[in-house]
Scaffold this motif. Structure first.
Motif, PDB file in Angstrom:
ATOM      1  N   GLU A  35      -4.292   1.210  -4.848  1.00 12.93           N
ATOM      2  CA  GLU A  35      -3.805   1.667  -3.547  1.00 12.93           C
ATOM      3  C   GLU A  35      -4.920   1.683  -2.502  1.00 12.93           C
ATOM      4  O   GLU A  35      -4.762   1.147  -1.402  1.00 12.93           O
ATOM      5  CB  GLU A  35      -3.213   3.068  -3.707  1.00 12.93           C
ATOM      6  CG  GLU A  35      -2.810   3.732  -2.421  1.00 12.93           C
ATOM      7  CD  GLU A  35      -2.566   5.216  -2.607  1.00 12.93           C
ATOM      8  OE1 GLU A  35      -2.584   5.909  -1.583  1.00 12.93           O
ATOM      9  OE2 GLU A  35      -2.362   5.683  -3.741  1.00 12.93           O
ATOM     10  N   TYR A  42       0.826  -1.217   0.000  1.00 14.00           N
ATOM     11  CA  TYR A  42       0.000   0.000   0.000  1.00 14.00           C
ATOM     12  C   TYR A  42       0.856   1.262   0.000  1.00 14.00           C
ATOM     13  O   TYR A  42       0.660   2.171  -0.806  1.00 14.00           O
ATOM     14  CB  TYR A  42      -0.951   0.000   1.201  1.00 14.00           C
ATOM     15  CG  TYR A  42      -1.381   1.380   1.626  1.00 14.00           C
ATOM     16  CD1 TYR A  42      -2.172   2.171   0.806  1.00 14.00           C
ATOM     17  CD2 TYR A  42      -0.965   1.918   2.839  1.00 14.00           C
ATOM     18  CE1 TYR A  42      -2.544   3.450   1.177  1.00 14.00           C
ATOM     19  CE2 TYR A  42      -1.334   3.187   3.225  1.00 14.00           C
ATOM     20  CZ  TYR A  42      -2.120   3.951   2.390  1.00 14.00           C
ATOM     21  OH  TYR A  42      -2.485   5.216   2.762  1.00 14.00           O
ATOM     22  N   PHE A  56       2.729   1.828  -3.261  1.00 14.77           N
ATOM     23  CA  PHE A  56       1.824   2.391  -4.262  1.00 14.77           C
ATOM     24  C   PHE A  56       1.565   3.868  -3.980  1.00 14.77           C
ATOM     25  O   PHE A  56       1.534   4.690  -4.893  1.00 14.77           O
ATOM     26  CB  PHE A  56       0.497   1.617  -4.280  1.00 14.77           C
ATOM     27  CG  PHE A  56       0.498   0.407  -5.160  1.00 14.77           C
ATOM     28  CD1 PHE A  56       1.592  -0.433  -5.239  1.00 14.77           C
ATOM     29  CD2 PHE A  56      -0.619   0.090  -5.909  1.00 14.77           C
ATOM     30  CE1 PHE A  56       1.578  -1.553  -6.046  1.00 14.77           C
ATOM     31  CE2 PHE A  56      -0.643  -1.035  -6.726  1.00 14.77           C
ATOM     32  CZ  PHE A  56       0.464  -1.850  -6.786  1.00 14.77           C
TER      33      PHE A  56
END
Length: 181
Positions: free
Chosen positions: A45, A19, A22
């Protein structure tokens, strides 16, 4: 499978690393004006974020999950930065000031494929050769190495230009024609 706390910690850690990586790439793409690519990345994301945060919130009483979330965030920042270094998006402008006029640095750099504008300047200790060089970031280290080989005492400053417009060299770089490739 999610009942096992070590598996849960590993999943949360991995989800947050992905996460935040991204997130970092999306922010850089946004700053570089790549809005559509950034928008696509943001969809993945947010999906990853919701899943990871959901796992932590469902098991809020498990301190190891919170720790995994925080550690994953920190590792994700590092991974995102490393990915951005590898992608090396955009251009840099490098200003070089040297006393080495005799070595014909501008032409040596041009032979390597770099766009060079040069002029004579006056410094505190006399005349200097000043150069402004534009290059894709992926060639930044190669440029520094070349300059240092030609003049180890060169004064070098670099920055990222926000807007580039015009010039013959930019057109050839955008077509992928730089240096000895």
């Amino acid at each position: 499978m999610l009942e096992n706390s070590l598996v849960m910690v590993a999943i949360i850690l991995i989800i947050n690393v992905v996460y935040v990586s991204f997130f970092t790439i999306r922010m850089i793409l946004t700053l570089k004006g790549q809005r559509y690519f950034a928008a696509v990345i943001s969809m993945f994301e947010v999906l990853i974020y919701v899943v990871g945060l959901g796992l932590v919130l469902e098991n809020l009483n498990e301190i190891q999950n919170l720790i995994a979330y925080a550690v994953g965030y920190g590792i994700g920042v590092i991974v995102g930065m490393k990915l951005e270094e590898k992608l090396a998006l955009g251009y840099i402008t490098v200003n070089v000031i040297t006393t080495e006029e005799a070595k014909d640095l501008p032409n040596a750099l041009r032979k390597e494929g770099f766009g060079v504008t040069h002029w004579m300047a006056n410094g505190r200790e006399g005349d200097r050769l000043a150069m402004q060089i534009l290059t894709p970031r992926k060639y930044e280290l190669r440029l520094y190495q070349t300059i240092k080989e030609l003049d180890p005492k060169a004064f070098i400053i670099s920055y990222e230009p926000k807007t580039i417009y015009g010039g013959f060299w930019v057109k050839s770089v955008r077509k992928g024609k730089l240096g000895n490739e």
